[in-house]
Design a protein around this motif. Sequence first.
Motif: not given
Length: 156
Positions: A19-27
Amino acid sequence: MDLSTIVARAAGLASQAGGTALKQLQHIRVPGVGQASVTDDPGTSARRWRAVTVRTDPEQLRTTTPAPLAAFGDRLEVRVTPAPGDRGAELAARFRGPVTEEEIGELRSALREAKQLVEVGEVLRVDPQPHGHRKPTPQGEALEGMTKAAPKEGVL
Protein backbone atom coordinates in the motif's frame (compact mmCIF):
# COMPACT_ATOMS: atom_id res chain seq x y z
CA MET A 1 6.14 -17.93 18.48
CA ASP A 2 4.48 -20.47 16.18
CA LEU A 3 4.81 -20.49 12.40
CA SER A 4 1.24 -19.35 11.68
CA THR A 5 1.75 -16.20 13.78
CA ILE A 6 4.99 -15.40 11.97
CA VAL A 7 3.34 -15.90 8.56
CA ALA A 8 0.35 -13.74 9.57
CA ARG A 9 2.62 -10.91 10.71
CA ALA A 10 4.72 -11.16 7.55
CA ALA A 11 1.56 -11.03 5.41
CA GLY A 12 0.35 -7.94 7.26
CA LEU A 13 3.69 -6.19 6.84
CA ALA A 14 3.82 -7.10 3.14
CA SER A 15 0.31 -5.76 2.59
CA GLN A 16 1.20 -2.53 4.36
CA ALA A 17 4.41 -2.20 2.33
CA GLY A 18 2.46 -2.76 -0.92
CA GLY A 19 0.00 0.00 0.00
CA THR A 20 2.84 2.38 0.84
CA ALA A 21 4.59 1.61 -2.44
CA LEU A 22 1.35 2.20 -4.36
CA LYS A 23 0.89 5.61 -2.72
CA GLN A 24 4.46 6.56 -3.61
CA LEU A 25 3.93 5.54 -7.24
CA GLN A 26 0.84 7.75 -7.43
CA HIS A 27 2.93 10.77 -6.45
CA ILE A 28 5.65 10.30 -9.08
CA ARG A 29 5.77 12.90 -11.86
CA VAL A 30 6.49 11.46 -15.29
CA PRO A 31 7.91 13.98 -17.79
CA GLY A 32 5.31 14.82 -20.41
CA VAL A 33 2.54 12.96 -18.58
CA GLY A 34 2.03 14.85 -15.34
CA GLN A 35 0.91 13.57 -12.01
CA ALA A 36 -1.99 11.43 -10.82
CA SER A 37 -5.15 13.39 -9.97
CA VAL A 38 -5.32 11.45 -6.71
CA THR A 39 -2.91 14.02 -5.23
CA ASP A 40 -5.11 17.03 -6.05
CA ASP A 41 -7.14 18.76 -3.40
CA PRO A 42 -10.80 17.58 -3.38
CA GLY A 43 -12.14 20.80 -4.90
CA THR A 44 -9.82 20.66 -7.91
CA SER A 45 -10.19 16.91 -8.29
CA ALA A 46 -14.00 17.12 -8.33
CA ARG A 47 -13.97 19.65 -11.20
CA ARG A 48 -11.64 17.54 -13.37
CA TRP A 49 -13.13 15.68 -16.33
CA ARG A 50 -12.51 11.94 -16.32
CA ALA A 51 -12.76 10.24 -19.71
CA VAL A 52 -12.58 6.92 -21.52
CA THR A 53 -12.40 6.19 -25.23
CA VAL A 54 -15.22 3.92 -26.35
CA ARG A 55 -15.20 2.12 -29.69
CA THR A 56 -18.66 3.17 -30.83
CA ASP A 57 -20.44 5.88 -32.77
CA PRO A 58 -20.54 9.12 -30.73
CA GLU A 59 -24.22 9.54 -31.61
CA GLN A 60 -25.07 6.30 -29.80
CA LEU A 61 -23.64 7.69 -26.55
CA ARG A 62 -25.29 11.08 -27.02
CA THR A 63 -28.76 9.50 -27.20
CA THR A 64 -28.37 7.03 -24.31
CA THR A 65 -26.31 7.45 -21.15
CA PRO A 66 -24.84 4.08 -20.05
CA ALA A 67 -26.41 2.70 -16.85
CA PRO A 68 -23.32 3.03 -14.60
CA LEU A 69 -23.22 6.79 -15.29
CA ALA A 70 -27.00 7.22 -15.27
CA ALA A 71 -27.00 5.90 -11.70
CA PHE A 72 -25.39 9.16 -10.56
CA GLY A 73 -28.42 11.11 -11.81
CA ASP A 74 -28.11 14.89 -12.07
CA ARG A 75 -24.91 14.94 -10.01
CA LEU A 76 -22.84 14.35 -13.17
CA GLU A 77 -22.12 16.44 -16.21
CA VAL A 78 -21.52 14.08 -19.17
CA ARG A 79 -19.79 15.04 -22.42
CA VAL A 80 -19.48 12.95 -25.60
CA THR A 81 -17.07 13.95 -28.37
CA PRO A 82 -15.48 12.11 -31.29
CA ALA A 83 -12.27 10.42 -30.19
CA PRO A 84 -9.02 11.46 -31.89
CA GLY A 85 -8.01 9.44 -34.94
CA ASP A 86 -11.54 8.14 -35.66
CA ARG A 87 -11.27 5.72 -32.75
CA GLY A 88 -14.88 6.01 -31.66
CA ALA A 89 -16.18 8.33 -28.97
CA GLU A 90 -14.68 9.98 -25.94
CA LEU A 91 -17.05 9.66 -22.99
CA ALA A 92 -16.21 12.15 -20.23
CA ALA A 93 -17.89 12.96 -16.94
CA ARG A 94 -17.38 15.19 -13.93
CA PHE A 95 -19.33 16.06 -10.80
CA ARG A 96 -21.39 19.24 -10.62
CA GLY A 97 -20.74 19.90 -6.93
CA PRO A 98 -18.41 18.95 -4.09
CA VAL A 99 -17.62 15.26 -3.68
CA THR A 100 -15.46 12.90 -1.64
CA GLU A 101 -12.48 10.87 -2.84
CA GLU A 102 -14.65 7.76 -2.54
CA GLU A 103 -17.18 9.21 -5.00
CA ILE A 104 -14.41 10.14 -7.44
CA GLY A 105 -13.26 6.52 -7.31
CA GLU A 106 -16.82 5.39 -7.98
CA LEU A 107 -16.94 7.68 -11.04
CA ARG A 108 -13.71 6.17 -12.41
CA SER A 109 -15.14 2.70 -11.91
CA ALA A 110 -18.46 3.70 -13.54
CA LEU A 111 -16.66 5.06 -16.62
CA ARG A 112 -14.78 1.77 -17.05
CA GLU A 113 -17.99 -0.20 -16.60
CA ALA A 114 -19.80 2.02 -19.14
CA LYS A 115 -17.02 1.42 -21.65
CA GLN A 116 -17.30 -2.36 -21.18
CA LEU A 117 -21.10 -2.34 -21.46
CA VAL A 118 -21.04 -0.42 -24.72
CA GLU A 119 -18.14 -2.34 -26.30
CA VAL A 120 -18.73 -5.87 -25.01
CA GLY A 121 -22.30 -5.89 -23.72
CA GLU A 122 -21.40 -6.85 -20.16
CA VAL A 123 -19.10 -5.81 -17.32
CA LEU A 124 -16.21 -8.23 -17.08
CA ARG A 125 -15.37 -9.53 -13.59
CA VAL A 126 -12.42 -11.51 -12.24
CA ASP A 127 -13.99 -12.41 -8.89
CA PRO A 128 -13.84 -15.22 -8.06
CA GLN A 129 -10.49 -15.59 -9.66
CA PRO A 130 -10.46 -18.22 -12.42
CA HIS A 131 -7.37 -19.91 -11.02
CA GLY A 132 -8.74 -20.25 -7.47
CA HIS A 133 -7.53 -18.59 -4.31
CA ARG A 134 -4.07 -17.16 -3.81
CA LYS A 135 -1.99 -18.66 -1.07
CA PRO A 136 -1.78 -16.43 2.02
CA THR A 137 1.80 -15.40 1.27
CA PRO A 138 3.05 -11.84 1.76
CA GLN A 139 3.10 -11.26 -2.00
CA GLY A 140 -0.40 -12.73 -2.39
CA GLU A 141 -1.78 -10.48 0.35
CA ALA A 142 -0.20 -7.39 -1.21
CA LEU A 143 -1.62 -8.31 -4.62
CA GLU A 144 -5.09 -8.91 -3.14
CA GLY A 145 -5.04 -5.45 -1.54
CA MET A 146 -4.01 -3.77 -4.77
CA THR A 147 -6.60 -5.70 -6.77
CA LYS A 148 -9.37 -4.48 -4.46
CA ALA A 149 -8.23 -0.83 -4.77
CA ALA A 150 -7.57 -0.89 -8.54
CA PRO A 151 -11.13 -0.37 -9.86
CA LYS A 152 -11.50 2.95 -8.04
CA GLU A 153 -7.90 4.12 -8.17
CA GLY A 154 -7.23 3.10 -11.76
CA VAL A 155 -3.87 1.59 -10.88
CA LEU A 156 -2.60 -2.01 -11.12
